[in-house]
Write a protein that holds these residues in place. Structure first.
Motif, short mmCIF file in Angstrom:
data_model
loop_
_atom_site.label_atom_id
_atom_site.label_comp_id
_atom_site.label_asym_id
_atom_site.label_seq_id
_atom_site.Cartn_x
_atom_site.Cartn_y
_atom_site.Cartn_z
N LEU A 238 0.80 -1.23 0.00
CA LEU A 238 0.00 0.00 0.00
C LEU A 238 0.83 1.27 0.00
CD1 LEU A 238 -3.11 -0.94 2.17
CD2 LEU A 238 -2.62 -1.37 -0.25
N ASP A 239 2.01 1.23 0.59
CA ASP A 239 2.82 2.46 0.55
C ASP A 239 3.36 2.70 -0.86
OD1 ASP A 239 4.32 0.20 0.86
OD2 ASP A 239 5.80 1.09 2.22
N ARG A 242 0.45 4.10 -2.76
CA ARG A 242 0.23 5.52 -2.43
C ARG A 242 1.22 6.40 -3.21
NH1 ARG A 242 2.30 6.25 3.05
NH2 ARG A 242 4.17 6.10 1.78
N ASP A 243 2.50 6.03 -3.18
CA ASP A 243 3.51 6.86 -3.85
C ASP A 243 3.25 6.94 -5.36
OD1 ASP A 243 4.60 7.14 -1.38
OD2 ASP A 243 6.29 5.78 -1.73
N ILE A 246 0.09 9.18 -6.02
CA ILE A 246 0.42 10.60 -5.82
C ILE A 246 1.24 11.11 -7.00
CG2 ILE A 246 1.75 12.23 -4.39
CD1 ILE A 246 -0.86 11.30 -3.12
N PHE A 272 -6.81 1.35 2.35
CA PHE A 272 -6.08 2.20 1.41
C PHE A 272 -6.74 3.55 1.18
CE2 PHE A 272 -4.80 3.53 -2.95
CZ PHE A 272 -3.45 3.73 -2.69
N MET A 275 -5.97 6.28 3.66
CA MET A 275 -4.54 6.58 3.52
C MET A 275 -4.27 7.46 2.29
SD MET A 275 -1.89 3.43 3.06
CE MET A 275 -0.29 3.59 2.31
N ILE A 276 -4.90 7.11 1.16
CA ILE A 276 -4.65 7.89 -0.06
C ILE A 276 -5.36 9.23 0.03
CG2 ILE A 276 -6.55 6.99 -1.52
CD1 ILE A 276 -2.95 7.59 -2.70
N GLU A 277 -6.51 9.28 0.72
CA GLU A 277 -7.21 10.57 0.85
C GLU A 277 -6.33 11.57 1.57
OE1 GLU A 277 -10.90 10.75 3.13
OE2 GLU A 277 -11.56 12.42 1.85
N ALA A 279 -3.04 11.54 1.80
CA ALA A 279 -1.88 11.91 0.97
C ALA A 279 -2.30 12.88 -0.14
CB ALA A 279 -1.24 10.66 0.38
#
Lengths: 416, 416
Positions: A238-239, A242-243, A246, A272, A275-277, A279
């Motif tokens: 998931l990290d 996310r990257d 973004i 997720f 977390m993405i919201e 970021a």
């Protein structure tokens, strides 16, 4: 048929014949000289550019668009540097890619030759003028440039300088031509100039591309509309996801290889999406989510059907929760513009399935869609990113501005 | 928009998706079965063909054209054999032609994929139906076939048989579709079916090609018009030149790789022209010569300006005397249709100059233009001979019915 386009077409066709036979060294010398002449005449270019800027202000064009139009000494140097980079690329013309002997003992070679005369209709920044002209020239093609009215004087000044360099090199200045009329009528005539144009490449927004598609009878290479997706699989890190999201959305939202929709597998949605919201919020990206995704998001609007088909080119992201990789692939193949698509997953079979079944010019496992780019692919400067299947697909470099001819060595063969 | 074409387009697009993922073995099995089913149902095909023949006679179609339309058991076997040959060709789909690692450590491969849905508009003999359908099927493309009204019932029967084989193999029969309406209106709608057709390939005479070029907004691959030349240089072996000219003109004048004009260097005109006139006379070829050539010919008419631009496709040859190889090249590049051109010479520099400067899909030294053909080039069966510069030029085999996609393996890369 308009006299202007016919005249330009005839002149270009004749110039293309000379250019097709020009040695690499002379082409490179001329390009280096063009770059130098641009820098030496920055003042002339800036004066012409100021006319465009004044007109834009009078017409109430918004500041961000005016900024795209603005040339500076630094931007002119970048344009000159771009031309020097094209000079440094290998010449594709004359290369024989394969040669073989047939049953009849003929030796057949397939040799790269120029396309002939290339038309470019563009509405973007003035640097397209020098980028496109230098790529066409290096690949042995005459070019007819028709830019937008916003940058008319800048484009005209740039072409006049390049033409002067051509003349100083004892070359036909019609190798690089400029359409001195930005009316729709003349553009439409250019799109049907089959006697003189070998291909037409539109560079601009979806509206321009659509108009060219509907009007042109000249062969067209469609470029640049990117309704792209990242699909975050249930087996994603998931990290990493996310990257990548973004980067693909927020690093530069106005370009065609940015993404417009995020698809998230339902098994990881609850983890997720919050977390993405978070970021995305720090990049001021607003969200349009389907009802399943909305459950896990605090600041999103409900997405409309249109949102799945829209290239926002802005800090806006559509989000949809899917029940399976098959649903993700089906959504993508239905809505995408066949440009760039990515999956984030640690599942080997899911990655392979995505590569195989998604229909797009570039399909990624575990990387940002932002890499769909001639430089990043290793092709050097690009004339555009083709989203059609014929001739060239994906980033188009010098090689994609060529055709081929079969050269055949015999010793008297006749056919039985 | 006509309902028929829209419906066919939607069905084909869906079928193309399934076909793009089909394994090679299943495609080949299905093709072998199609060939068998054609032979087993020869009776059905012959009955349909008889309807076309009856209609042709009623309409007063001349006997040579009726003969082109006529199917026999032997011709049906040849069609089946053609399908088996396509089954035996290597499958181009899935091949990764090159793969490289970028500066960002991405692995990028360029993989062959189908084009999608291919439209074929043809007016020739019924064998085009099975040739085109098998080539499109093997290369993973759905096809929409629109034949001429003369062969309507034959084409329809052939497609129905192939569709039955598809269904027997549990495949979507829309992988091969037939336009059940030979009106111009429907053909025009097909030429503008951009939502569903990825490419349109016209096969037929210059009139059809021209109409498609002027009407189509779907990407087109032009095929088949051949206004070709042999240039007999001052340094030619005259007996070799004679044999090549006879072969290129008279072996089969109705095909696109035959020649229409002979160019002869003035230094050898007095010797070569009487020699070639005698040889051509035994093949009943009539001559249309310029005033310089007329001096050396006994039975020629004076050529009109139109003759240089005409594809006679008949036992007619235009003849012109030129003062130099440059004049020959200039004449060719002005009048030719960019198909096939040949020089006969023992001069090394003249041969190389001709290869370099003549603009055509295939340029020969010391061989007959009749070799421009997929089989003779070693590509296997061909869908046509492209005379345009975009996408494919020259004989088009399976590989030319494909596009590519970039598949990209990353491990979390984002763009700086």
């Amino acid at each position: 048929m308009n006299n202007l386009m016919n005249t330009l077409g005839q002149q270009s066709k004749k110039a293309a014949q000379q250019l097709s036979q020009l040695e690499t060294a002379r082409k490179n010398d001329c390009l280096m000289q063009m770059a130098q002449d641009l820098e030496d005449n920055a003042e002339t270019i800036l004066i012409a550019n100021q006319r465009d800027l004044n007109q834009a202000k009078e017409n109430g064009i918004p500041e961000p668009l005016i900024d795209r139009l603005r040339l500076t000494d630094e931007r002119i140097q970048e344009m000159a540097e771009g031309i020097r980079q094209v000079a440094a690329l290998a010449d594709p013309i004359g290369v024989v890619e394969k040669m073989w002997q047939t049953e009849d003992q003929l030796m057949i070679g397939q040799q790269r030759v120029p396309l002939g005369v290339i038309g470019i209709i563009f509405e973007s920044r003035p640097n397209v003028t020098t980028d496109a002209a230098s790529l066409c020239f290096k690949s042995g093609n005459a070019v007819i440039l028709r830019g937008g009215k916003e940058a008319f004087y800048s484009n005209q000044a740039l072409v006049e300088l390049m033409q002067r360099t051509l003349r100083n090199n004892e070359l036909n200045s019609a190798m690089i031509q400029f359409v001195n009329d930005t009316s729709h009528d003349v553009a439409n005539e250019m799109m049907r100039l089959n006697d003189y144009l070998d291909v037409l490449i539109p560079r601009g927004g979806a509206g321009l591309i659509q108009r060219v598609k509907n009007t042109a009878t000249v062969p067209v290479i469609e470029t640049g509309t990117g309704n792209n997706h990242v699909y975050v699989d249930s087996a994603a890190q998931l990290d990493m996801a996310r990257d990548i999201v973004i980067n693909a959305k927020a690093q530069r939202p106005s370009v065609c290889n940015a993404i417009e929709t995020l698809l998230v597998h339902e098994d990881i949605a609850s983890e997720f999406l919050p977390m993405i919201e978070k970021a995305l919020a720090s990049h001021e990206v607003s969200l349009r989510a389907d009802s399943k995704a909305l459950v896990y998001l605090e600041q999103a609007d409900l997405a409309a059907e249109d949102d799945w088909a829209t290239e926002f080119l802005d800090y806006v992201l559509a989000i949809k929760v899917v029940a399976s990789i098959d649903d993700a692939i089906e959504h993508i193949n239905h809505y995408n513009s066949k440009h760039s698509e990515a999956i984030v997953t640690d599942s080997y079979p899911n990655g392979q399935k995505f590569l195989k079944e998604v229909d797009a010019a570039a399909v990624y496992i575990n990387a940002s869609t932002r890499f769909t780019d001639g430089f990043k692919f290793g092709f050097g400067a690009e004339i555009g990113i083709s989203t059609q299947k014929l001739h060239a697909r994906g980033p188009m470099g010098l090689e994609h501005l060529t055709s081929s001819k079969y050269i055949i060595y015999g010793d008297g063969q006749i056919r039985e």
